[in-house]
Design a protein around this motif. Structure first.
Motif, PDB file in Angstrom:
ATOM      1  N   TYR A  63       0.858  -1.179   0.000  1.00 14.29           N
ATOM      2  CA  TYR A  63       0.000   0.000   0.000  1.00 14.29           C
ATOM      3  C   TYR A  63       0.892   1.226   0.000  1.00 14.29           C
ATOM      4  O   TYR A  63       1.650   1.451   0.928  1.00 14.29           O
ATOM      5  N   ASN A  64       0.771   2.022  -1.055  1.00 13.67           N
ATOM      6  CA  ASN A  64       1.544   3.251  -1.159  1.00 13.67           C
ATOM      7  C   ASN A  64       0.577   4.370  -1.525  1.00 13.67           C
ATOM      8  O   ASN A  64       0.335   4.624  -2.701  1.00 13.67           O
ATOM      9  N   PRO A  65      -0.021   5.035  -0.514  1.00 13.25           N
ATOM     10  CA  PRO A  65      -1.109   5.976  -0.798  1.00 13.25           C
ATOM     11  C   PRO A  65      -0.689   7.113  -1.723  1.00 13.25           C
ATOM     12  O   PRO A  65      -1.525   7.650  -2.448  1.00 13.25           O
ATOM     13  N   LYS A  66       0.608   7.471  -1.721  1.00 11.10           N
ATOM     14  CA  LYS A  66       1.029   8.574  -2.598  1.00 11.10           C
ATOM     15  C   LYS A  66       0.983   8.155  -4.052  1.00 11.10           C
ATOM     16  O   LYS A  66       0.811   8.980  -4.944  1.00 11.10           O
ATOM     17  N   ARG A  67       1.173   6.846  -4.304  1.00  5.33           N
ATOM     18  CA  ARG A  67       1.194   6.409  -5.707  1.00  5.33           C
ATOM     19  C   ARG A  67      -0.186   5.983  -6.177  1.00  5.33           C
ATOM     20  O   ARG A  67      -0.622   6.339  -7.252  1.00  5.33           O
ATOM     21  N   PHE A  68      -0.872   5.179  -5.375  1.00  6.68           N
ATOM     22  CA  PHE A  68      -2.174   4.671  -5.804  1.00  6.68           C
ATOM     23  C   PHE A  68      -3.029   4.442  -4.573  1.00  6.68           C
ATOM     24  O   PHE A  68      -2.565   3.945  -3.550  1.00  6.68           O
ATOM     25  N   ALA A  69      -4.307   4.770  -4.675  1.00  9.53           N
ATOM     26  CA  ALA A  69      -5.183   4.765  -3.502  1.00  9.53           C
ATOM     27  C   ALA A  69      -5.806   3.418  -3.223  1.00  9.53           C
ATOM     28  O   ALA A  69      -6.962   3.338  -2.837  1.00  9.53           O
ATOM     29  N   ALA A  70      -5.072   2.327  -3.420  1.00 11.55           N
ATOM     30  CA  ALA A  70      -5.629   1.001  -3.138  1.00 11.55           C
ATOM     31  C   ALA A  70      -4.527   0.085  -2.644  1.00 11.55           C
ATOM     32  O   ALA A  70      -3.343   0.305  -2.913  1.00 11.55           O
TER      33      ALA A  70
ATOM     34  N   ILE B  64      -2.618  -3.416  -2.895  1.00 10.78           N
ATOM     35  CA  ILE B  64      -2.372  -4.424  -3.928  1.00 10.78           C
ATOM     36  C   ILE B  64      -2.051  -5.725  -3.212  1.00 10.78           C
ATOM     37  O   ILE B  64      -1.025  -5.838  -2.551  1.00 10.78           O
TER      38      ILE B  64
ATOM     39  N   LEU C  41      -6.787  -5.504  -6.484  1.00 10.84           N
ATOM     40  CA  LEU C  41      -6.726  -4.121  -6.026  1.00 10.84           C
ATOM     41  C   LEU C  41      -7.922  -3.917  -5.119  1.00 10.84           C
ATOM     42  O   LEU C  41      -9.062  -4.078  -5.561  1.00 10.84           O
TER      43      LEU C  41
ATOM     44  N   PHE D  35     -10.011  -1.389  -2.726  1.00 11.52           N
ATOM     45  CA  PHE D  35     -10.203   0.039  -2.490  1.00 11.52           C
ATOM     46  C   PHE D  35     -10.894   0.271  -1.162  1.00 11.52           C
ATOM     47  O   PHE D  35     -11.553  -0.618  -0.622  1.00 11.52           O
TER      48      PHE D  35
END
Lengths: 302, 448
Positions: free
Chosen positions: A156-163, A165, A176, A178
């Protein structure tokens, strides 16, 4: 019988004139009218021949009344790979097809709907499914940070993608997840595997303490691939099927063929490999390949 | 002080001041107060220098005039057409496409960058429809745009406007590409110079051969053009000086851009020429290598139909013998050599044959080869020899795929074991370690 004579009249006239008479709606350019003969000459001849023979030999008076619509619907299906589309016909066709083949097994390739006429000259090649994308609703808001903390297989990398993996080993898939509770599952090789994988992800989320459910599982996209085993002249194919193909060697080495019925995108390469994508059902991939194979084959001999 | 030299018509004083009366600019005489001239209370759209709150496309104007960017875009289209020296009809068509595309809902709100590229795409589509040979790469260079963006916008535009623009074939591109090569006697040494006409003719034959041998389909057109021109130049006068020139040096001399892919195409083309050159009867058994093939290119191209037929026959014989007895290809060698006396008779009429279309011949003989293969017994050759003489390189050098695991049959509704799910969840100890590690990492990041 009126239906019988109508049927015989239909088989006596060549397919092209019946097209013009019934005034099919086009999807695409008006320049289409000239080319269907060219494109489908090999395909139509192979498929219409058996129907013509059967029309002459058999006495069809005992058949149920809805058969003529079904045959006409089938003939419409035959010509529809050239992009012609008639909304009325397709509706009849679909209701009849539901009656005709109730329990189609998922492993059986879709065949044209007349029970009498066998499929003429099937290619013998079955596309293999490579990827299935499906979505499911877990129906509860999720705390992605706590999932990322508690699960081993999550990133989980909130700065890159909001979900989040998440991956599982068997079946080898990626999901993914959410924060709204919706989940996308990719990488499975069959519909059942995708469903099993989605259930496993839901079970993991349940074990992490969320009241996850399993609602609205739906397959969104299926990708298949196969090999026709002979090289293909893409430059020629784009000239004869201009309305559907896009071939830009400066951008991409393959030809992008957008088939109208079924609505599938095919990537055709010079080596003979074909990738089919955009299907919601397995049968659409098989049908699309059966439609393109005569075109590719007829093309190779020219 | 207003403009110098203005005199008040009432009192004649030169003291005229800029004044505003409720935002209406006026020129007023400072002495007597007479208004010399007035500005307008409102401005027209083209006079507005600052932006408005409401976007022009959302405004209520009934007959929307073309906005500034559209006018600029049309000017750009016209300028590019002049640079490319297109005909008036083509210029008009391109402008029409641009107007239609600009007002199409899928393009009205895109970034300015895309609108600039759209101008080039309209011209590209027009050129293709009028069979004017131009590559997308050239257009990208002219616009100084990103090639990927160019591709995306072009495909969107063709879809949105529903136009059909058949892609240019590589052979049409050859002539314009050839003219970029500066090889006339005034640019280079006499021994190295070549007229554009001869070069184009020879390169066209080489390009046709490459196309038949599957070297062109699916690949970028410019490297193969460079490769065929290079080999044409070398083979037109195969002296030692010319043969010593590598592709890179040749491009430098001809003042043409280098490409990293062109050398690979040169190798592939030389291999194809070797395969044909091997069948030349006056070789008398010596090997044809890529180094020696260039001198023989002249002969190969003149008699290429006969050589092609012979090459296919010997390939067929090689395949047949390979499947019968494991590798002993020496038996097949005398075969073509025996044909040598008969070939001399046929070789005397090469020009008549070379005038025919090679296309049909290749495909005919390909089916002969396939027939031979099926006779020989398909799929029993131990060494994976080529099915036909010429195959696309992607088939010959097939990627080694990783072993696909067999697809497991599942129903989708099976029981999921708890232990399997537990294996995906961290133990409390692991969670503590992870949290500590994350804190340590974030604090060390803050330090930097």
């Amino acid at each position: 019988m009126d239906e019988g004579s109508a049927l015989e009249r239909y088989f006596d006239e060549p397919i092209e004139t019946t097209q013009a008479d019934s005034g099919f709606l086009f999807e695409g350019d008006l320049g289409l009218q000239g080319t269907p003969q060219l494109q489908n000459s090999s395909f139509l001849s192979t498929l219409s021949q058996p129907e013509k023979d059967i029309g002459e030999d058999l006495d069809l008076s005992f058949l149920p009344d809805d058969l003529p619509e079904e045959s006409r619907g089938n003939a419409a299906n035959v010509t529809q790979d050239s992009g012609l589309f008639d909304a009325d016909r397709s509706e009849d066709f679909e209701t009849d097809s539901n009656n005709a083949m109730p329990g189609t097994s998922t492993f059986c390739p879709m065949t044209p709907m007349t029970p009498l006429a066998p499929v003429a000259e099937s290619s013998g090649i079955i596309p293999i499914l490579q990827n299935i994308v499906s979505t499911v609703n877990l129906a509860c808001p999720l705390d992605l940070k706590s999932i990322a903390l508690q699960a081993r297989n999550a990133e989980y990398n909130p700065k890159r993608f909001a979900a989040v993996i998440m991956r599982i080993r068997e079946p080898r898939t990626t999901a993914l997840i959410f924060s709204s509770g919706k989940m996308v599952c990719t990488g499975a090789k069959s519909e059942d595997q995708s469903r099993l994988a989605a259930r496993k992800y839901a079970r993991v989320v349940q074990k992490l303490g969320f009241p996850a459910k399993f609602l609205d599982f739906k397959i969104q996209n299926m990708v298949g691939s196969c090999d026709v085993c002979f090289p293909i002249r893409l430059e020629g194919l784009v000239l004869t099927h201009q309305q559907f193909s896009s071939y830009e060697p400066e951008l991409f080495p393959g030809l992008i063929y957008r088939m109208v019925k079924p609505r599938i995108v095919l990537l055709i390469f010079v080596s003979g490999k074909v990738v089919l994508t955009g299907a919601k059902e397995r049968g659409e991939i098989y049908e699309a390949f059966e439609n393109i194979y005569p075109i590719l084959k007829g093309f190779r001999k020219q | 002080m207003a403009a110098v030299g203005l005199k008040c018509p009432e009192c004649g004083s030169l003291d005229i001041v800029d004044d505003e009366h409720y935002s209406q600019p006026q020129l007023v005489c400072a002495d007597c107060g007479a208004v010399v001239s007035e500005g307008l209370l409102t401005t027209t759209r083209s006079e507005e220098l600052q932006g408005t709150d409401v976007r022009y496309s959302n405004s209520t104007e009934v007959n929307k005039q073309p906005c500034r960017n559209q006018i600029k875009g049309i000017h750009r289209v016209r300028a590019l057409c002049r640079i490319l020296r297109l005909s008036f009809v083509m210029e008009e068509t391109a402008e029409n496409y641009f107007k239609q595309a600009y007002e199409h809902p899928s393009f009205i709100r895109v970034s300015l960058q895309k609108k600039e590229v759209l101008a080039g795409c309209c011209i590209l589509a027009t050129c293709r429809q009028h069979s004017w040979p131009i590559t997308m790469g050239t257009m990208t260079c002219l616009l100084e745009a990103n090639p990927k963006l160019m591709g995306v916008v072009y495909q969107e535009m063709v879809k949105a406007l529903k136009i059909e623009a058949p892609p240019t074939s590589v052979i049409d591109l050859l002539e314009t590409h050839c003219q970029a090569y500066k090889l006339s006697p005034q640019h280079v040494h006499e021994e190295l110079s070549e007229s554009s006409k001869d070069l184009t003719k020879r390169a066209a034959v080489l390009l046709e051969l490459a196309a038949d041998a599957w070297l062109v389909t699916g690949r970028q057109p410019v490297p193969i053009l460079t490769a065929s021109i290079y080999l044409a130049w070398q083979s037109l006068k195969p002296t030692q000086t010319r043969l010593k020139y590598t592709l890179a040096r040749f491009c430098q001399m001809a003042k043409v851009a280098k490409s990293s892919i062109a050398p690979k195409r040169v190798t592939e083309l030389k291999e194809v020429l070797c395969k044909l050159g091997q069948e030349l009867p006056w070789l008398r058994g010596s090997e044809m290598t890529p180094q020696t093939v260039v001198q023989m290119v002249d002969d190969i191209l003149n008699y290429r139909l006969t050589l092609l037929r012979k090459a296919l026959k010997s390939h067929e014989a090689a395949l047949a013998s390979e499947s019968e007895l494991p590798p002993s290809l020496e038996d097949t060698q005398p075969g073509p050599r025996d044909d040598a006396p008969s070939l001399d008779a046929t070789a005397s009429q090469p020009d008549a044959e070379s005038a025919q279309q090679p296309q049909q011949d290749v495909d005919l003989t390909c089916t002969v080869v396939m027939g031979g293969l099926s006779r020989a017994g398909s799929g029993q050759v131990s060494t994976p020899s080529k099915r036909s003489l010429f195959e696309p390189p992607s088939v010959t050098h097939a990627k080694i795929r990783r072993v696909q695991l067999p697809v497991k049959e599942v129903t989708g509704d099976e029981e999921i074991s708890d232990s399997e799910i537990d294996s995906y969840i961290r133990t409390p100890q692991e969670m503590r370690d992870y949290a500590e590690a994350k804190e340590a990492l974030s604090s060390s990041e803050e330090e930097f």
